[in-house]
Design a protein around this motif. Structure first.
Motif, mmCIF file in Angstrom:
data_model
loop_
_atom_site.group_PDB
_atom_site.id
_atom_site.type_symbol
_atom_site.label_atom_id
_atom_site.label_comp_id
_atom_site.label_asym_id
_atom_site.label_seq_id
_atom_site.Cartn_x
_atom_site.Cartn_y
_atom_site.Cartn_z
ATOM 1 N N VAL A 102 -17.229 -11.187 7.339
ATOM 2 C CA VAL A 102 -16.628 -9.863 7.587
ATOM 3 C C VAL A 102 -16.147 -9.216 6.291
ATOM 4 C CG1 VAL A 102 -15.935 -10.476 9.928
ATOM 5 C CG2 VAL A 102 -14.337 -10.865 8.037
ATOM 6 N N LYS A 103 -16.391 -9.871 5.164
ATOM 7 C CA LYS A 103 -15.884 -9.348 3.894
ATOM 8 C C LYS A 103 -16.491 -7.991 3.554
ATOM 9 C CE LYS A 103 -14.958 -13.917 1.963
ATOM 10 N NZ LYS A 103 -15.348 -14.921 0.938
ATOM 11 N N ASP A 104 -17.784 -7.828 3.846
ATOM 12 C CA ASP A 104 -18.427 -6.550 3.537
ATOM 13 C C ASP A 104 -17.792 -5.405 4.332
ATOM 14 O OD1 ASP A 104 -20.133 -7.626 1.706
ATOM 15 O OD2 ASP A 104 -21.807 -7.879 3.099
ATOM 16 N N TRP A 105 -17.428 -5.700 5.570
ATOM 17 C CA TRP A 105 -16.800 -4.674 6.403
ATOM 18 C C TRP A 105 -15.400 -4.330 5.897
ATOM 19 C CZ3 TRP A 105 -13.871 -5.653 11.512
ATOM 20 C CH2 TRP A 105 -13.539 -4.441 12.105
ATOM 21 N N LEU A 106 -14.653 -5.334 5.449
ATOM 22 C CA LEU A 106 -13.271 -5.126 5.012
ATOM 23 C C LEU A 106 -13.183 -4.650 3.565
ATOM 24 C CD1 LEU A 106 -11.629 -8.323 6.556
ATOM 25 C CD2 LEU A 106 -11.738 -6.031 7.521
ATOM 26 N N LYS A 107 -14.300 -4.699 2.854
ATOM 27 C CA LYS A 107 -14.294 -4.307 1.446
ATOM 28 C C LYS A 107 -14.218 -2.795 1.309
ATOM 29 C CE LYS A 107 -16.827 -5.038 -2.885
ATOM 30 N NZ LYS A 107 -18.040 -5.622 -3.495
ATOM 31 N N THR A 108 -13.370 -2.318 0.411
ATOM 32 C CA THR A 108 -13.212 -0.881 0.157
ATOM 33 C C THR A 108 -13.322 -0.609 -1.335
ATOM 34 O OG1 THR A 108 -10.804 -1.146 0.044
ATOM 35 C CG2 THR A 108 -11.740 -0.534 2.181
ATOM 36 N N SER A 109 -13.424 0.666 -1.665
ATOM 37 C CA SER A 109 -13.564 1.043 -3.078
ATOM 38 C C SER A 109 -12.343 0.635 -3.881
ATOM 39 C CB SER A 109 -13.797 2.553 -3.196
ATOM 40 O OG SER A 109 -12.743 3.265 -2.564
ATOM 41 N N LEU A 145 -11.144 -15.558 10.610
ATOM 42 C CA LEU A 145 -12.126 -14.936 9.714
ATOM 43 C C LEU A 145 -11.492 -13.848 8.863
ATOM 44 C CD1 LEU A 145 -15.219 -14.619 12.099
ATOM 45 C CD2 LEU A 145 -15.056 -16.074 10.072
ATOM 46 N N ILE A 146 -10.658 -13.018 9.475
ATOM 47 C CA ILE A 146 -10.023 -11.918 8.749
ATOM 48 C C ILE A 146 -9.037 -12.456 7.727
ATOM 49 C CG2 ILE A 146 -8.512 -9.919 8.981
ATOM 50 C CD1 ILE A 146 -9.734 -9.550 11.818
ATOM 51 N N HIS A 147 -8.227 -13.433 8.142
ATOM 52 C CA HIS A 147 -7.239 -14.016 7.230
ATOM 53 C C HIS A 147 -7.923 -14.632 6.018
ATOM 54 C CE1 HIS A 147 -4.233 -16.889 5.719
ATOM 55 N NE2 HIS A 147 -3.334 -16.053 6.226
ATOM 56 N N GLU A 148 -9.014 -15.337 6.253
ATOM 57 C CA GLU A 148 -9.748 -15.952 5.151
ATOM 58 C C GLU A 148 -10.351 -14.892 4.231
ATOM 59 O OE1 GLU A 148 -13.531 -19.005 4.402
ATOM 60 O OE2 GLU A 148 -12.865 -18.519 6.431
ATOM 61 N N ALA A 149 -10.902 -13.830 4.823
ATOM 62 C CA ALA A 149 -11.521 -12.771 4.016
ATOM 63 C C ALA A 149 -10.496 -12.047 3.148
ATOM 64 C CB ALA A 149 -12.224 -11.775 4.928
ATOM 65 N N LEU A 150 -9.300 -11.847 3.671
ATOM 66 C CA LEU A 150 -8.278 -11.110 2.933
ATOM 67 C C LEU A 150 -7.585 -11.959 1.881
ATOM 68 C CD1 LEU A 150 -6.513 -9.029 5.755
ATOM 69 C CD2 LEU A 150 -8.314 -8.301 4.185
ATOM 70 N N ASN A 151 -7.618 -13.265 2.041
ATOM 71 C CA ASN A 151 -6.865 -14.135 1.136
ATOM 72 C C ASN A 151 -7.739 -14.972 0.221
ATOM 73 O OD1 ASN A 151 -3.847 -13.917 1.862
ATOM 74 N ND2 ASN A 151 -4.861 -14.016 3.854
ATOM 75 N N LEU A 218 -2.454 -13.876 -9.157
ATOM 76 C CA LEU A 218 -2.890 -12.490 -9.070
ATOM 77 C C LEU A 218 -3.113 -12.068 -7.622
ATOM 78 C CD1 LEU A 218 -3.521 -10.302 -11.153
ATOM 79 C CD2 LEU A 218 -5.919 -10.943 -11.023
ATOM 80 N N ASN A 219 -3.227 -13.043 -6.724
ATOM 81 C CA ASN A 219 -3.496 -12.744 -5.328
ATOM 82 C C ASN A 219 -2.207 -12.392 -4.597
ATOM 83 O OD1 ASN A 219 -4.317 -12.642 -2.688
ATOM 84 N ND2 ASN A 219 -4.828 -14.811 -2.525
ATOM 85 N N PRO A 220 -2.074 -11.165 -4.105
ATOM 86 C CA PRO A 220 -0.847 -10.826 -3.382
ATOM 87 C C PRO A 220 -0.758 -11.570 -2.069
ATOM 88 C CG PRO A 220 -2.449 -9.057 -3.158
ATOM 89 C CD PRO A 220 -3.026 -10.046 -4.146
ATOM 90 N N GLY A 221 -1.905 -11.873 -1.470
ATOM 91 C CA GLY A 221 -1.912 -12.540 -0.181
ATOM 92 C C GLY A 221 -1.565 -11.579 0.943
ATOM 93 N N PHE A 222 -2.079 -11.858 2.132
ATOM 94 C CA PHE A 222 -1.813 -11.012 3.293
ATOM 95 C C PHE A 222 -1.348 -11.878 4.453
ATOM 96 C CE2 PHE A 222 -4.522 -8.434 0.690
ATOM 97 C CZ PHE A 222 -4.094 -7.138 0.915
ATOM 98 N N SER A 223 -0.400 -11.350 5.199
ATOM 99 C CA SER A 223 0.124 -12.037 6.371
ATOM 100 C C SER A 223 -0.085 -11.179 7.607
ATOM 101 C CB SER A 223 1.622 -12.328 6.205
ATOM 102 O OG SER A 223 1.841 -13.246 5.167
ATOM 103 N N LEU A 224 -0.148 -11.846 8.733
ATOM 104 C CA LEU A 224 -0.307 -11.152 10.010
ATOM 105 C C LEU A 224 1.031 -10.565 10.441
ATOM 106 C CD1 LEU A 224 -2.094 -10.551 12.552
ATOM 107 C CD2 LEU A 224 -1.260 -12.725 13.472
ATOM 108 N N VAL A 225 1.089 -9.250 10.550
ATOM 109 C CA VAL A 225 2.288 -8.580 11.054
ATOM 110 C C VAL A 225 2.375 -8.780 12.563
ATOM 111 C CG1 VAL A 225 3.444 -6.362 11.358
ATOM 112 C CG2 VAL A 225 2.250 -6.865 9.218
#
Length: 512
Positions: A102-109, A145-151, A218-225
């Motif tokens: 899902v990385k391609d979908w979550l990837k932005t400019s 999948l999303i957590h792995e892609a973001l982190n 350098l990785n800010p990391g993301f958590s599930l709100v």
């Protein structure tokens, strides 16, 4: 007596309806990676302070920030810009496997600070899933999948200050590899030459200075709100780890609009959240299907009922804090995403000819959502970005061909349409992109949008404090020495009393 009988019968019907329709109590519950202030308590959070009663507790509503600051409410409102990714995908009842990327979908400019991701049909909409116990397995897989892609393989957010992290299980930290020259050139391209030079030459606390620091990342990391499922509808929100502490007033509301007008095979999940002093509402929907003439009015009705029936539990009013809205439209910034199911008011033959020419503008003139919105029947005052991509529905599975372009008898000849949409309402929201993905995992293509979001900061908190994870504003009850608490209260009360004569005088004028 008659009134009591009516009330009793209403209560009995409510219980029966809940049992028949599998409506469970606690439908406003949700999952989160961290503790969030959901419903503020008027009682003191800190029950004691320190030795032998020499200190007093000042309740939260009379905290140090209120007691010591004479400028609250009069200072200029500070704002900060964040980036927010919003994505929606009807996955057609398909459960993801671990190899789905899902990385391609979550990837932005440019990297986002907040990710809002909604799904429809994460489970097949059969009787077992609609009437039976909720199947949570697909939701868990999507979250993973999303957590792995973001982190993993993180990008550098434009306003990110890294959080120091220490591995307590490792006595000697393993040095990180030095940044290569190509890495620095990439960072220069990302930040711009002037900003890069300023950071490289002067700012030792900048992200660049942390690249070779073994105790920072350098990785800010993301958590599930929060994440919430209702049959096949699923909504999840992720946020940068260093912004977690600014999240509060998290609430969820679900509205079923499926079978009998109640079941969750269609409907909405809405999540209300406050980020600093800005209220957000994210509404993920799956509206009524069908492409017969008049089906668009069913979808209009769904939208109307969702707006009317979505209610968030009320919080106690606390001095110095916003009272979260109780409905969708009361929020400052609203995102509506999902499979809205609006179709094209045209025949398949006509559409097929236009599809051959890739003339999207000609097709959009037949788009039911735009037609209904223009007629003023739905989504008054809402905005949607320009659509410059092909219809997202309906495709032959694992193919680039629309069902309308094939004569396969097993498939319904659905007319292609932009079923999957993202709309917004509120000031301080600027859409940066509106595109679709090209995954063939479903008969829908995913859609995503990137927004620049303006967030209001508290009166005494500036942008630097917002970005710096080591700087915190005092939001909790504070301990002060006994005697000092009385002096502060007397000082503040005197200030309030001295300001009342003018107000009382004005009130007397009106009472005459």
């Amino acid at each position: 007596m008659k009134t009591e009988s009516i009330q009793h019968s209403k209560g009995s019907w409510s219980k029966m309806k809940r049992k028949l329709l599998n409506l469970k109590k606690g439908a406003d519950g949700f999952h989160s990676d961290f503790s969030v202030n959901v419903t503020p308590d008027r009682s003191e959070r800190r029950k004691s302070c320190s030795d032998d009663g020499r200190y007093a507790v000042v309740p939260e509503e009379l905290s140090e920030e209120w007691l010591t600051n004479d400028d609250i409410g009069r200072s200029r409102q500070e704002k900060v810009d964040l980036s927010m990714f919003v994505g929606t995908w009807n996955v057609g009842g398909n459960c993801p496997n671990k190899d789905l990327d899902v990385k391609d979908w979550l990837k932005t400019s440019s990297p986002a600070d907040i990710y809002v991701i909604g799904f429809q049909e994460i489970v097949p909409l059969n009787a077992g899933n609609v009437l039976g116990a909720e199947n949570k397995s697909p939701a868990v897989k999507w979250l993973s999948l999303i957590h792995e892609a973001l982190n993993t393989n993180p990008q550098l957010p434009h306003n990110y200050n890294p959080i120091p992290t220490v591995d307590h299980h490792q006595s000697t930290p393993t040095p990180k590899p030095r940044a290569s020259f190509s890495d620095l050139l990439s960072l220069e391209d990302e930040l711009g030459h002037e900003e890069f030079q300023r950071i490289f030459n002067n700012d030792v606390s900048s992200p660049l200075s942390e690249i070779n620091n073994p105790e920072t990342t350098l990785n800010p990391g993301f958590s599930l709100v929060a994440s919430k499922q209702m049959v096949g509808i699923f909504l999840c929100i992720f946020i940068r780890n260093d912004l977690r502490r600014y999240v509060s007033e998290l609430k969820v509301s679900c509205v079923g609009r499926g079978i009998m007008g109640y079941l969750g095979n269609k409907g909405s999940i809405s999540i209300s959240v406050t980020l600093h002093r800005t209220t957000f509402c994210f509404v993920c929907t799956h509206l009524a299907s069908g492409e017969k003439e008049g089906d668009e009015f069913k979808r209009n009705s769904d939208v109307t009922e969702i707006l009317k029936k979505t209610r968030f539990s009320r919080s106690f009013r606390t001095l110095g804090k916003l009272v979260p809205p109780g409905n969708i439209l009361g929020h400052e910034k609203i995102i509506w995403l999902g499979d809205l199911n609006y179709r094209l008011s045209s025949t398949s033959d006509d559409v097929h000819e236009i599809l051959q020419r890739n003339d999207w503008q000609a097709l959009l003139e037949k788009d039911q959502l735009k037609m209904e919105q223009k007629a003023g029947r739905i989504f008054k005052g809402w905005e949607e970005g320009e659509i410059c991509f092909a219809p997202t529905y309906k495709y032959v599975m694992n193919s680039d061909r629309y069902v309308a372009q094939t004569s396969t008898p097993k498939e319904k000849r659905r007319t292609p349409a932009w079923c999957d949409r993202i709309l917004w309402k509120g000031e301080g929201l600027k859409q940066m992109s509106y595109v679709r993905g090209e995954s063939k995992f479903s008969d829908h293509r995913p859609v995503n949008s990137l927004f620049s979001v303006q967030v209001n900061l508290p009166p005494n908190e500036n942008r630097d404090n917002f970005k710096d994870p080591n700087t915190r504003s005092s939001q909790l009850p504070v301990c002060v020495a006994k005697g000092q608490d009385q002096e502060l209260l007397i000082s503040k009360t005197t200030s309030c009393i001295e300001s009342t004569p003018r107000l009382l005088g004005d009130a007397k004028k009106f009472s005459k």
